[in-house]
Design a protein around this motif. Structure first.
Motif, PDB file in Angstrom:
ATOM      1  N   VAL A 284      52.102  45.289  49.447  1.00 48.36           N
ATOM      2  CA  VAL A 284      52.180  44.128  48.739  1.00 48.36           C
ATOM      3  C   VAL A 284      51.594  43.046  49.437  1.00 48.36           C
ATOM      4  O   VAL A 284      50.721  42.272  48.648  1.00 48.36           O
ATOM      5  CB  VAL A 284      53.625  43.852  48.383  1.00 48.36           C
ATOM      6  N   LEU A 285      51.705  42.767  50.550  1.00 54.14           N
ATOM      7  CA  LEU A 285      51.394  41.572  51.376  1.00 54.14           C
ATOM      8  C   LEU A 285      49.713  41.795  51.545  1.00 54.14           C
ATOM      9  O   LEU A 285      48.995  40.925  51.438  1.00 54.14           O
ATOM     10  CB  LEU A 285      52.013  41.418  52.872  1.00 54.14           C
ATOM     11  N   GLU A 286      49.281  43.026  51.962  1.00 55.35           N
ATOM     12  CA  GLU A 286      47.918  43.312  52.140  1.00 55.35           C
ATOM     13  C   GLU A 286      47.208  42.926  50.666  1.00 55.35           C
ATOM     14  O   GLU A 286      46.256  42.291  50.790  1.00 55.35           O
ATOM     15  CB  GLU A 286      47.640  44.724  52.186  1.00 55.35           C
ATOM     16  N   ASP A 287      47.750  43.334  49.693  1.00 52.55           N
ATOM     17  CA  ASP A 287      47.256  42.850  48.364  1.00 52.55           C
ATOM     18  C   ASP A 287      47.095  41.366  48.323  1.00 52.55           C
ATOM     19  O   ASP A 287      46.239  40.854  47.572  1.00 52.55           O
ATOM     20  CB  ASP A 287      47.877  43.584  47.097  1.00 52.55           C
ATOM     21  N   ARG A 288      48.382  40.520  48.408  1.00 47.95           N
ATOM     22  CA  ARG A 288      48.192  39.130  48.525  1.00 47.95           C
ATOM     23  C   ARG A 288      47.304  38.626  49.450  1.00 47.95           C
ATOM     24  O   ARG A 288      46.671  37.655  49.017  1.00 47.95           O
ATOM     25  CB  ARG A 288      49.601  38.998  49.027  1.00 47.95           C
ATOM     26  N   LEU A 289      46.942  38.979  50.498  1.00 47.95           N
ATOM     27  CA  LEU A 289      45.656  38.672  51.138  1.00 47.95           C
ATOM     28  C   LEU A 289      44.619  38.608  50.865  1.00 47.95           C
ATOM     29  O   LEU A 289      43.470  37.745  50.703  1.00 47.95           O
ATOM     30  CB  LEU A 289      45.972  39.203  52.757  1.00 47.95           C
ATOM     31  N   ARG A 290      44.078  40.057  50.222  1.00 50.69           N
ATOM     32  CA  ARG A 290      43.106  40.368  49.570  1.00 50.69           C
ATOM     33  C   ARG A 290      42.651  39.369  48.475  1.00 50.69           C
ATOM     34  O   ARG A 290      41.458  38.662  48.545  1.00 50.69           O
ATOM     35  CB  ARG A 290      42.841  41.771  49.350  1.00 50.69           C
ATOM     36  N   VAL A 291      43.620  39.317  47.414  1.00 49.19           N
ATOM     37  CA  VAL A 291      43.499  38.535  46.236  1.00 49.19           C
ATOM     38  C   VAL A 291      43.413  37.026  46.573  1.00 49.19           C
ATOM     39  O   VAL A 291      42.447  36.366  46.041  1.00 49.19           O
ATOM     40  CB  VAL A 291      44.706  38.739  45.491  1.00 49.19           C
ATOM     41  N   GLN A 292      44.073  36.644  47.513  1.00 49.74           N
ATOM     42  CA  GLN A 292      44.235  35.057  47.959  1.00 49.74           C
ATOM     43  C   GLN A 292      42.889  34.681  48.458  1.00 49.74           C
ATOM     44  O   GLN A 292      42.207  33.644  48.083  1.00 49.74           O
ATOM     45  CB  GLN A 292      45.286  34.781  48.921  1.00 49.74           C
ATOM     46  N   PHE A 293      42.331  35.364  49.498  1.00 50.28           N
ATOM     47  CA  PHE A 293      41.198  34.849  50.096  1.00 50.28           C
ATOM     48  C   PHE A 293      39.788  35.215  49.309  1.00 50.28           C
ATOM     49  O   PHE A 293      39.180  34.403  49.496  1.00 50.28           O
ATOM     50  CB  PHE A 293      40.974  35.737  51.519  1.00 50.28           C
ATOM     51  N   GLN A 294      40.005  36.097  48.350  1.00 53.92           N
ATOM     52  CA  GLN A 294      38.813  36.293  47.412  1.00 53.92           C
ATOM     53  C   GLN A 294      38.961  35.064  46.428  1.00 53.92           C
ATOM     54  O   GLN A 294      37.864  34.411  46.111  1.00 53.92           O
ATOM     55  CB  GLN A 294      38.917  37.401  46.675  1.00 53.92           C
ATOM     56  N   ALA A 295      40.186  34.704  45.691  1.00 55.83           N
ATOM     57  CA  ALA A 295      40.214  33.613  44.971  1.00 55.83           C
ATOM     58  C   ALA A 295      39.853  32.217  45.409  1.00 55.83           C
ATOM     59  O   ALA A 295      39.540  31.416  44.805  1.00 55.83           O
ATOM     60  CB  ALA A 295      41.888  33.632  44.445  1.00 55.83           C
ATOM     61  N   LEU A 296      40.058  32.104  46.976  1.00 55.29           N
ATOM     62  CA  LEU A 296      39.586  30.855  47.711  1.00 55.29           C
ATOM     63  C   LEU A 296      38.300  30.761  47.820  1.00 55.29           C
ATOM     64  O   LEU A 296      37.603  29.932  48.165  1.00 55.29           O
ATOM     65  CB  LEU A 296      40.449  30.959  48.926  1.00 55.29           C
ATOM     66  N   GLY A 297      37.537  31.874  47.545  1.00 52.18           N
ATOM     67  CA  GLY A 297      35.986  32.013  47.856  1.00 52.18           C
ATOM     68  C   GLY A 297      35.588  32.355  49.114  1.00 52.18           C
ATOM     69  O   GLY A 297      34.354  31.766  49.629  1.00 52.18           O
ATOM     70  N   LEU A 298      36.557  32.989  49.733  1.00 53.51           N
ATOM     71  CA  LEU A 298      36.123  32.936  51.392  1.00 53.51           C
ATOM     72  C   LEU A 298      35.598  34.238  51.619  1.00 53.51           C
ATOM     73  O   LEU A 298      34.791  34.334  52.752  1.00 53.51           O
ATOM     74  CB  LEU A 298      37.560  32.699  52.003  1.00 53.51           C
ATOM     75  N   ILE A 299      36.039  35.372  50.986  1.00 56.48           N
ATOM     76  CA  ILE A 299      35.480  36.625  51.353  1.00 56.48           C
ATOM     77  C   ILE A 299      35.160  37.368  49.964  1.00 56.48           C
ATOM     78  O   ILE A 299      35.361  36.759  48.706  1.00 56.48           O
ATOM     79  CB  ILE A 299      36.735  37.854  51.865  1.00 56.48           C
ATOM     80  N   ALA A 300      34.289  38.579  50.147  1.00 52.86           N
ATOM     81  CA  ALA A 300      33.730  39.248  48.949  1.00 52.86           C
ATOM     82  C   ALA A 300      33.443  40.721  49.494  1.00 52.86           C
ATOM     83  O   ALA A 300      33.407  40.667  50.661  1.00 52.86           O
ATOM     84  CB  ALA A 300      32.433  38.725  48.406  1.00 52.86           C
ATOM     85  N   PRO A 301      33.614  41.591  48.531  1.00 55.65           N
ATOM     86  CA  PRO A 301      33.287  42.880  48.884  1.00 55.65           C
ATOM     87  C   PRO A 301      31.807  43.210  49.679  1.00 55.65           C
ATOM     88  O   PRO A 301      31.013  42.274  49.376  1.00 55.65           O
ATOM     89  CB  PRO A 301      32.987  43.679  47.505  1.00 55.65           C
ATOM     90  N   GLY A 302      31.718  43.931  50.570  1.00 61.34           N
ATOM     91  CA  GLY A 302      30.541  44.164  51.371  1.00 61.34           C
ATOM     92  C   GLY A 302      29.269  44.601  50.583  1.00 61.34           C
ATOM     93  O   GLY A 302      29.671  45.201  49.569  1.00 61.34           O
ATOM     94  N   MET A 303      28.048  44.247  50.918  1.00 59.33           N
ATOM     95  CA  MET A 303      26.975  44.939  50.085  1.00 59.33           C
ATOM     96  C   MET A 303      25.926  45.649  50.666  1.00 59.33           C
ATOM     97  O   MET A 303      25.093  45.980  50.423  1.00 59.33           O
ATOM     98  CB  MET A 303      26.159  43.317  49.586  1.00 59.33           C
ATOM     99  N   LYS A 304      26.224  45.994  52.010  1.00 67.05           N
ATOM    100  CA  LYS A 304      25.290  46.709  52.986  1.00 67.05           C
ATOM    101  C   LYS A 304      25.214  48.132  52.300  1.00 67.05           C
ATOM    102  O   LYS A 304      26.300  48.691  51.804  1.00 67.05           O
ATOM    103  CB  LYS A 304      25.603  46.703  54.268  1.00 67.05           C
ATOM    104  N   ARG A 305      24.011  48.845  52.416  1.00 71.23           N
ATOM    105  CA  ARG A 305      23.760  50.140  52.027  1.00 71.23           C
ATOM    106  C   ARG A 305      24.674  50.963  52.930  1.00 71.23           C
ATOM    107  O   ARG A 305      24.519  50.934  54.106  1.00 71.23           O
ATOM    108  CB  ARG A 305      22.552  50.555  51.840  1.00 71.23           C
ATOM    109  N   ARG A 306      25.260  52.145  52.533  1.00 72.54           N
ATOM    110  CA  ARG A 306      25.958  53.162  53.366  1.00 72.54           C
ATOM    111  C   ARG A 306      25.725  54.373  52.713  1.00 72.54           C
ATOM    112  O   ARG A 306      25.378  54.689  51.471  1.00 72.54           O
ATOM    113  CB  ARG A 306      27.369  52.653  53.371  1.00 72.54           C
ATOM    114  N   ALA A 307      26.114  55.300  53.420  1.00 74.10           N
ATOM    115  CA  ALA A 307      26.052  56.718  52.809  1.00 74.10           C
ATOM    116  C   ALA A 307      26.764  56.938  51.553  1.00 74.10           C
ATOM    117  O   ALA A 307      27.840  56.497  51.408  1.00 74.10           O
ATOM    118  CB  ALA A 307      26.485  57.889  54.154  1.00 74.10           C
TER     119      ALA A 307
END
Length: 336
Positions: A284-307
């Motif tokens: 629950v806390l992990e989800d809070r951190l992911r959601v909050q930092f995305q909502a604040l516009g600080l982080i986003a999913p990675g875009m690099k090409r991977r296998a």
């Protein structure tokens, strides 16, 4: 673009020559590509692999049954029935056309032994479980095949085949793939690429607001456990996770850094007896951190090409997140 559908026509042969001609003529009038036993020198064990490959390449399957069961393999199963079973197994759209009155057929076009008659009867019942029509003569059969296939193509659309002049080359496919990747990158950058905070974030918890977490610590050398509540500000947590994301990091790496922020929030005596490995973050806390930092516009999913096989979740800093990280992490000039 002209699209043609390939149709496998399955039946016995010598007793249904005229009927097959009528069906093939109907298919050609519908701009379909007929495929069937005319392609094979004989129906035998050696040809079976080729037959399966042809069925695999077809869009639809048509079965014609009259008074013959047909040639059989070493196990006593007719090749026509084997074709039908394989089409069912591979999920091909199927229409079966059964002679309406097989008892009136000429003797030369019917089975003589009770064993073959029984196999044919069983096969007819199996075919009736699929979309089924009955016919009386070649002309009747051709007309019903034409009308039924029109409806089958509407109910079960298939990609079909296109002329070679419209086919994509390997270089064109690679170019399209690269263009799609670039478009996806531009769309993502447009969505999260602003160097300023998203609208409405002033109403969200951030900066010096506290995040609380209940952890289990070891209080002495005897290993006594005790629950304690620790807190860290949103900016403190971000200062721990942010540097790892400057070149993208995994979700696990990001959460390990968040754990470290709470671990360092413990008083020194608690850290003395409690190893870092004992600190955990509930989902629950992990989800809070992911959601909050995305909502604040600080982080986003990675875009690099991977296998393709890499199913991990990756994170990166947005331009705004990078600017904010530098602002809170950079050392200030000390006053004299």
């Amino acid at each position: 673009m002209e699209v043609k559908h390939q149709v496998f026509v399955s039946s016995t042969y010598r007793d249904l020559v005229e009927e097959r001609k009528a069906v093939i003529h109907a298919l050609l009038e519908l701009d379909c590509i007929p495929a069937g036993m005319e392609l094979f020198p004989a129906a035998d064990e050696d040809a079976w692999t080729l037959i399966k490959d042809v069925i695999d390449g077809c869009d639809y399957y048509v079965l014609i049954l009259a008074g013959k069961y047909g040639s059989q393999n070493s196990e006593g199963i007719g090749y026509t029935e084997m074709e039908f079973d394989y089409a069912v197994l591979t999920g091909k759209p199927i229409i079966a056309f059964l002679h309406e009155n097989p008892e009136i057929l000429p003797s030369a076009n019917t089975e003589k032994t009770e064993a073959l008659q029984a196999k044919l009867a069983t096969f007819r019942e199996k075919a009736k479980a699929k979309h089924c029509k009955f016919w009386t003569n070649p002309e009747d059969l051709g007309g019903k095949v034409s009308r039924s296939l029109i409806q089958l193509r509407k109910r079960h659309p298939s990609a079909g085949w296109i002329p070679g002049k419209y086919a994509a080359t390997d270089s064109l496919l690679r170019e399209l793939q690269e263009l799609r990747a670039r478009v996806a990158q531009f769309e993502l950058e447009a969505a999260v690429g602003s160097s300023s905070a998203p609208p409405g974030t002033d109403q969200l918890a951030q900066g010096t607001d506290l995040v609380y977490h209940s952890v289990t610590v070891i209080t002495d050398e005897k290993g006594v456990n005790k629950k304690k509540t620790v807190s860290a500000t949103w900016d403190t947590i971000f200062s721990y996770i942010g540097p790892s994301m400057m070149n993208e990091c995994t979700d696990e790496e990001m959460m390990d850094k968040a754990k470290l922020a709470f671990y360092h929030a413990l008083v020194e005596d608690d850290r003395k007896h409690t190893p870092f490995s004992k600190i955990g973050l509930p989902y629950v806390l992990e989800d809070r951190l992911r959601v909050q930092f995305q909502a604040l516009g600080l982080i986003a999913p990675g875009m690099k090409r991977r296998a393709v096989s890499d199913r991990g979740r990756y994170w990166r800093l947005t331009p705004y997140g990078e600017r904010h990280l530098l602002n809170i992490k950079a050392e200030r000039k000390r006053s004299n």
